[in-house]
Design an enzyme around this catalytic site. Structure first.
Site, mmCIF file in Angstrom:
data_model
loop_
_atom_site.group_PDB
_atom_site.id
_atom_site.type_symbol
_atom_site.label_atom_id
_atom_site.label_comp_id
_atom_site.label_asym_id
_atom_site.label_seq_id
_atom_site.Cartn_x
_atom_site.Cartn_y
_atom_site.Cartn_z
ATOM 1 N N ARG A 79 -21.426 -2.842 -49.414
ATOM 2 C CA ARG A 79 -22.280 -3.223 -48.280
ATOM 3 C C ARG A 79 -23.759 -2.972 -48.537
ATOM 4 O O ARG A 79 -24.602 -3.268 -47.696
ATOM 5 C CB ARG A 79 -21.831 -2.511 -46.988
ATOM 6 N N TYR B 237 -25.571 -27.460 -37.104
ATOM 7 C CA TYR B 237 -24.174 -27.041 -37.074
ATOM 8 C C TYR B 237 -23.868 -26.299 -35.757
ATOM 9 O O TYR B 237 -24.671 -25.462 -35.310
ATOM 10 C CB TYR B 237 -23.909 -26.153 -38.297
ATOM 11 N N ASP C 192 -30.923 -24.993 -43.868
ATOM 12 C CA ASP C 192 -29.501 -24.970 -44.195
ATOM 13 C C ASP C 192 -29.262 -26.216 -45.050
ATOM 14 O O ASP C 192 -29.310 -27.340 -44.562
ATOM 15 C CB ASP C 192 -28.675 -25.007 -42.903
ATOM 16 N N LYS D 93 -18.244 -24.408 -48.272
ATOM 17 C CA LYS D 93 -18.160 -25.873 -48.487
ATOM 18 C C LYS D 93 -18.246 -26.191 -49.980
ATOM 19 O O LYS D 93 -17.330 -25.896 -50.709
ATOM 20 C CB LYS D 93 -19.266 -26.573 -47.687
HETATM 21 C C1 LIG Z 1 -23.913 -27.133 -42.228
HETATM 22 C C2 LIG Z 1 -23.181 -25.855 -42.001
HETATM 23 N N1 LIG Z 1 -23.862 -24.703 -41.969
HETATM 24 C C3 LIG Z 1 -23.251 -23.524 -41.766
HETATM 25 C C4 LIG Z 1 -21.892 -23.452 -41.528
HETATM 26 C C5 LIG Z 1 -21.264 -22.116 -41.271
HETATM 27 O O1 LIG Z 1 -20.612 -21.658 -42.400
HETATM 28 P P1 LIG Z 1 -19.349 -20.669 -42.371
HETATM 29 O O2 LIG Z 1 -18.245 -21.400 -41.655
HETATM 30 O O3 LIG Z 1 -19.098 -20.408 -43.813
HETATM 31 O O4 LIG Z 1 -19.755 -19.463 -41.617
HETATM 32 C C6 LIG Z 1 -21.136 -24.624 -41.542
HETATM 33 C C7 LIG Z 1 -19.675 -24.558 -41.313
HETATM 34 O O5 LIG Z 1 -19.034 -25.540 -41.015
HETATM 35 C C8 LIG Z 1 -21.792 -25.855 -41.782
HETATM 36 O O6 LIG Z 1 -21.130 -27.020 -41.805
#
Ligand SMILES: Cc1ncc(COP(=O)(O)O)c(C=O)c1O
Length: 374
Positions: free
Chosen positions: A43, A97, A168, A193
């Protein structure tokens, strides 16, 4: 190292005892504090397996440093809570998201942080900035209609106003775009992903300069959310094939997007690699490939979305994305189900919008499955 080479070799911590070609998995969570300059502990985000993956990801994103998390939301929430404090304001792109939206809507006000949403163009983002704004947050390409933000202009805006810019970049992966090279401050990926790529791993990463990442790591040690050694190894292994996978996904997605655009049962296709996509011009300048995500609108006389999904033989309906297998979903019923209908429709999303995460299968097989279901 060129990116394909960095994918394979960057960061590897060879085992001096065996001279094996992979980083060994170090399972210890307790280390002798007398032999290290600073204590090592999972951690504290400083174990060998964590550092090996961060070094590889930093090489792929041209970043000085990074912090690895046990989910994409771990990375996103920790970056927000590092860069913002009570009294600050953040501008967010209005199509983000759902999990990020939920975090912002449910937790930021409680922390005394205010926020505004704006359309993903520079004029709208600029107009939403207030004297208290400390951060601009975008997602590009965005889910599910694949709008692309002009990254160079966004970096210039941030530098002009002294505001930290965060993206992101999950949908692009480091293969298709490197936002830090355009001058953005922080790039985040849900590693669940494309980075993991096999739909069997949950992780996330934030990358940027050493000073910012030092702050993010400090907050992260308070919040937790570190990645365990086994998962670090799985991610390191996956990243070795990142380029091969994503390049194939780019090719397959472009092939399907072009074919679907000509299909009479498809009203519209959203893919930044198509000349018809509103973001195509910007995408061509800042992306090396257009990614494996595409969406399309079923025509009024096509099968109902649920029936269309039921008829598919090869392509599996599933949440999440970025795996080697092609998956499909109806965003209005999944990722965007909590969005008010009026807002969803304002964004151009209907119950007939279908989102495809294109895998590495044979593209003709994928097209045949879709054509038959249509
Ligand atoms: C574009 C995007 N950002 C962030 C996330 C969040 O990621 P996690 O599910 O690994 O927490 C997702 C999840 O679907 C996503 O599609």
């Amino acid at each position: 190292m060129k990116p394909e080479t960095a994918s394979v070799h960057a960061g590897t911590r060879l085992d001096p005892n065996t001279r094996g070609v992979n980083t060994p998995i170090y399972t210890s969570s307790a280390f002798d504090y007398r032999v290290q300059e600073e204590p090592v502990y999972p951690r504290l985000f400083n174990t060998v397996n964590q550092q090996a993956v961060v070094a590889k990801l930093a090489a792929l994103e041209s970043a000085e440093d990074g912090v690895l998390f046990s989910s994409g939301m771990g990375a996103i929430s920790t970056v927000f809570l590092t860069l913002l404090k009570a009294g600050d304001h953040v501008v967010l792109q209005d199509q983000i998201y759902g999990g990020t939206y939920a975090f912002v809507a449910n937790l930021l006000e409680r922390a005394g942080i205010s926020y505004s949403f704006a359309a993903p163009d520079i004029a709208s983002l600029r107009a939403a900035v207030t004297p208290a704004t400390r951060m601009v947050y975008v997602e590009s390409p965005a889910n599910p209609l694949l709008q692309v933000v002009d990254l160079q202009a966004l970096a210039a805006l941030g530098q002009e106003l002294g505001i930290t810019t965060v993206i992101d970049s999950t949908f692009a992966s480091p293969v298709n775009q490197n936002p830090l090279r355009f001058g953005l401050d922080v790039v985040i990926h849900s590693g669940t992903k494309y980075l993991g790529g096999h739909s069997d791993l949950c992780c996330g990463v934030a990358l940027g300069n050493e000073a910012l990442m030092g702050q993010v790591r400090q907050t992260a040690t308070y919040l937790g959310g570190s990645l365990d050694a086994q998962s670090c190894y799985l991610l390191e292994r996956s990243l070795k094939t990142l380029h091969v996978r994503v390049q194939r996904q780019n090719e397959n997605a472009l092939f399907l997007a072009r074919a679907l655009e000509r299909h009479p049962k498809v009203q519209r296709v959203y893919y930044p690699g198509l000349e018809s996509h509103p973001s195509h011009g910007v995408a061509r300048v800042q992306m090396r490939g257009f990614g494996g995500m595409l969406s399309f609108e079923l025509a009024a006389d096509a099968a109902a979305p649920e029936l269309f999904l039921d008829r598919l033989q090869l392509i599996q309906p599933a949440l999440s994305l970025g795996g080697v297998e092609t998956t499909i979903c109806v965003p209005a019923l999944t990722s965007h189900r909590n969005l008010p209908v009026a807002e969803r429709e304002r964004q151009g999303l209907t119950v007939r919008t279908i989102r495809l995460s294109v895998g590495i299968e044979n593209a003709e097989d994928l097209l045949a499955d879709i054509q038959s279901a249509l």
